[in-house]
Scaffold this active site. Structure first.
Site, PDB file in Angstrom:
ATOM      1  N   ALA A   1       0.763  -1.256   0.000  1.00 18.83           N
ATOM      2  CA  ALA A   1       0.000   0.000   0.000  1.00 18.83           C
ATOM      3  C   ALA A   1       0.793   1.305   0.000  1.00 18.83           C
ATOM      4  CB  ALA A   1      -0.943   0.007   1.195  1.00 18.83           C
TER       5      ALA A   1
ATOM      6  N   LYS B   1      -3.106   4.931  -3.893  1.00 20.72           N
ATOM      7  CA  LYS B   1      -4.310   4.193  -4.292  1.00 20.72           C
ATOM      8  C   LYS B   1      -5.206   3.918  -3.091  1.00 20.72           C
ATOM      9  CE  LYS B   1      -1.700   2.522  -8.173  1.00 20.72           C
ATOM     10  NZ  LYS B   1      -0.352   2.938  -7.690  1.00 20.72           N
TER      11      LYS B   1
ATOM     12  N   ASP C   1       4.441  -9.138   5.590  1.00 27.07           N
ATOM     13  CA  ASP C   1       4.720  -9.651   4.250  1.00 27.07           C
ATOM     14  C   ASP C   1       3.374 -10.099   3.677  1.00 27.07           C
ATOM     15  OD1 ASP C   1       5.325 -11.155   2.045  1.00 27.07           O
ATOM     16  OD2 ASP C   1       6.873 -12.365   3.041  1.00 27.07           O
TER      17      ASP C   1
ATOM     18  N   ASP D   1      -0.904  -3.884  -6.155  1.00 26.68           N
ATOM     19  CA  ASP D   1      -0.079  -2.913  -6.887  1.00 26.68           C
ATOM     20  C   ASP D   1       1.360  -3.328  -6.559  1.00 26.68           C
ATOM     21  OD1 ASP D   1       0.292  -0.558  -8.449  1.00 26.68           O
ATOM     22  OD2 ASP D   1       0.658   0.598  -6.635  1.00 26.68           O
TER      23      ASP D   1
ATOM     24  N   CYS E   1       3.967  -0.387 -12.332  1.00 28.61           N
ATOM     25  CA  CYS E   1       4.492   0.715 -13.147  1.00 28.61           C
ATOM     26  C   CYS E   1       5.698   0.195 -13.935  1.00 28.61           C
ATOM     27  CB  CYS E   1       4.846   1.935 -12.299  1.00 28.61           C
ATOM     28  SG  CYS E   1       6.061   1.593 -11.021  1.00 28.61           S
TER      29      CYS E   1
HETATM   30  C1  LIG Z   1       4.346  -0.093  -6.224  1.00 25.91           C
HETATM   31  S1  LIG Z   1       4.576   0.189  -4.528  1.00 25.91           S
HETATM   32  C2  LIG Z   1       2.948   0.509  -3.982  1.00 25.91           C
HETATM   33  C3  LIG Z   1       2.429   1.881  -4.298  1.00 25.91           C
HETATM   34  C4  LIG Z   1       1.087   2.171  -3.648  1.00 25.91           C
HETATM   35  N1  LIG Z   1       0.117   1.160  -3.989  1.00 25.91           N
HETATM   36  C5  LIG Z   1       0.543   3.533  -4.016  1.00 25.91           C
HETATM   37  O1  LIG Z   1      -0.296   3.627  -4.928  1.00 25.91           O
HETATM   38  O2  LIG Z   1       0.910   4.531  -3.385  1.00 25.91           O
HETATM   39  C6  LIG Z   1       4.832  -1.436  -3.920  1.00 25.91           C
HETATM   40  C7  LIG Z   1       4.955  -1.509  -2.401  1.00 25.91           C
HETATM   41  O3  LIG Z   1       5.038  -2.895  -2.027  1.00 25.91           O
HETATM   42  C8  LIG Z   1       5.843  -3.001  -0.886  1.00 25.91           C
HETATM   43  N2  LIG Z   1       6.232  -4.426  -0.764  1.00 25.91           N
HETATM   44  C9  LIG Z   1       7.305  -5.060  -1.297  1.00 25.91           C
HETATM   45  N3  LIG Z   1       7.276  -6.376  -1.004  1.00 25.91           N
HETATM   46  C10 LIG Z   1       6.140  -6.579  -0.268  1.00 25.91           C
HETATM   47  C11 LIG Z   1       5.559  -7.724   0.342  1.00 25.91           C
HETATM   48  N4  LIG Z   1       6.124  -8.935   0.262  1.00 25.91           N
HETATM   49  N5  LIG Z   1       4.398  -7.563   1.023  1.00 25.91           N
HETATM   50  C12 LIG Z   1       3.814  -6.331   1.119  1.00 25.91           C
HETATM   51  N6  LIG Z   1       4.330  -5.222   0.560  1.00 25.91           N
HETATM   52  C13 LIG Z   1       5.478  -5.336  -0.118  1.00 25.91           C
HETATM   53  C14 LIG Z   1       6.969  -2.025  -1.183  1.00 25.91           C
HETATM   54  O4  LIG Z   1       7.645  -1.656  -0.017  1.00 25.91           O
HETATM   55  C15 LIG Z   1       6.204  -0.860  -1.826  1.00 25.91           C
HETATM   56  O5  LIG Z   1       5.839   0.081  -0.856  1.00 25.91           O
END
Ligand SMILES: C[S@@+](CC[C@H](N)C(=O)[O-])C[C@H]1O[C@@H](n2cnc3c(N)ncnc32)[C@H](O)[C@@H]1O
Length: 289
Positions: free
Chosen positions: A111, A116, A161, A175, A232
């Protein structure tokens, strides 16, 4: 901008290299989304236009506007008050496509920083419930700050996680963490670093994680539920192929993304920078029957 040979070869097969290269040589158009939890579109438009900001409607989002502006939007009074979110125009698509309603139990699996999540909360009028999850502790502050700034009241933040989450949800947004190759646009330090770090091994490593995450998302989805997978990234390994993996492994059904938007279609929509002068983005809509 300097491109690795492998990058140019790959992208020349994926799209019109000349048009793509021309598009990413310019900065993406700045855009904002009105936070209707705090102010109406009409009121904010009037307030910003009074200060001579020039706004242009984003065709796929009623609350979204491109802003022709040199001034820093983030330091404006309206931004500090949470009246709008500075968000890429294509990043507004996933929350719209989820068909949210005010009774939904929603999971936002990855998030932070909450672009979003805050959009979903405003579509839901602060009703229903959103579980906004983030796995990286240093990214929680930005998420919580944005939720507070925007007056979001229907959201619980979890630090986990996403692969370990439990429960059943009506709507799920995945996302996913990605190579961010869609954000290669405009001659900036970010573009320079993303181009430098771009390599096929990283893309394949991320695709492995994305495949695990998409299977998990589908497992957490209720029957008749809707999920959206977005990145993205412009890499097929992180986009179309991840969705194909889910379709092959489960009974998931792919849905058309019903938006009037110029995009390539293959397991979802892909918006290339040359289509609207935006970052590149991929969105796929999936249902469980
Ligand atoms: C593309 S960004 C999300 C952007 C967000 N949805 C927004 O619109 O502002 C992906 C996010 O996933 C997190 N992330 C990475 N691995 C993850 C995991 N295993 N579980 C949950 N979050 C994770 C990252 O730290 C990052 O903040």
């Amino acid at each position: 901008m300097e491109f690795k040979k492998e990058f140019e070869e790959k992208y020349s097969k994926l799209t019109n290299w000349g048009e793509y290269k021309e598009a990413i040589s310019k900065f993406p158009r700045k855009s904002i989304r009105v936070n209707t939890l705090k102010i109406s579109v009409k009121e904010l438009k009037e307030a910003l236009e009074k200060k001579s900001y020039e706004l242009e409607q984003i065709p796929w989002c009623n609350e979204g506007f491109w802003v022709k502006e040199r001034r820093d939007l983030a330091t404006s009074e309206e931004h500090k008050k949470g009246y709008f979110f500075i968000q890429g125009s294509v990043s507004m698509i996933p929350s719209i496509v989820l068909d949210l309603n005010e009774e939904d139990l929603v999971l936002d699996m990855c998030a932070s920083p909450g672009g979003k999540t805050t959009h979903m909360a405003s579509i839901m009028n602060n009703k229903g419930l959103i579980l906004a999850n983030e796995a990286i502790s240093s990214r929680l502050t930005a998420l919580i700050f944005n939720l507070q700034r925007c007056g979001v009241m229907n959201t619980i933040v979890t630090y986990e996680d996403a692969l370990k989450l439990k429960g059943k949800f009506d709507k799920i947004l995945l996302d996913a963490p990605c190579s961010a190759s869609g954000t290669i646009i405009g001659d900036s330090k970010h573009t320079e670093r993303t181009l430098l770090e771009w390599n096929q091994n990283t893309i394949l490593r991320l695709a492995k994680l994305q495949k695990k995450l998409i299977l998990k998302a589908y497992e957490l989805l209720k029957e008749n539920g809707v999920m959206v997978y977005s990145t993205c990234s412009l890499e097929p390994e992180e986009d179309e192929e991840v969705v194909q993996y889910l379709l092959d492994k489960t009974d998931a059904k792919l849905e058309r993304v019903n938006l009037d938007i110029k995009a390539d279609w293959n397991n979802g929509i892909k918006i290339w920078p040359q289509y609207y002068g935006t970052e590149g983005f991929f969105v796929s809509k999936i249902i469980k029957e």
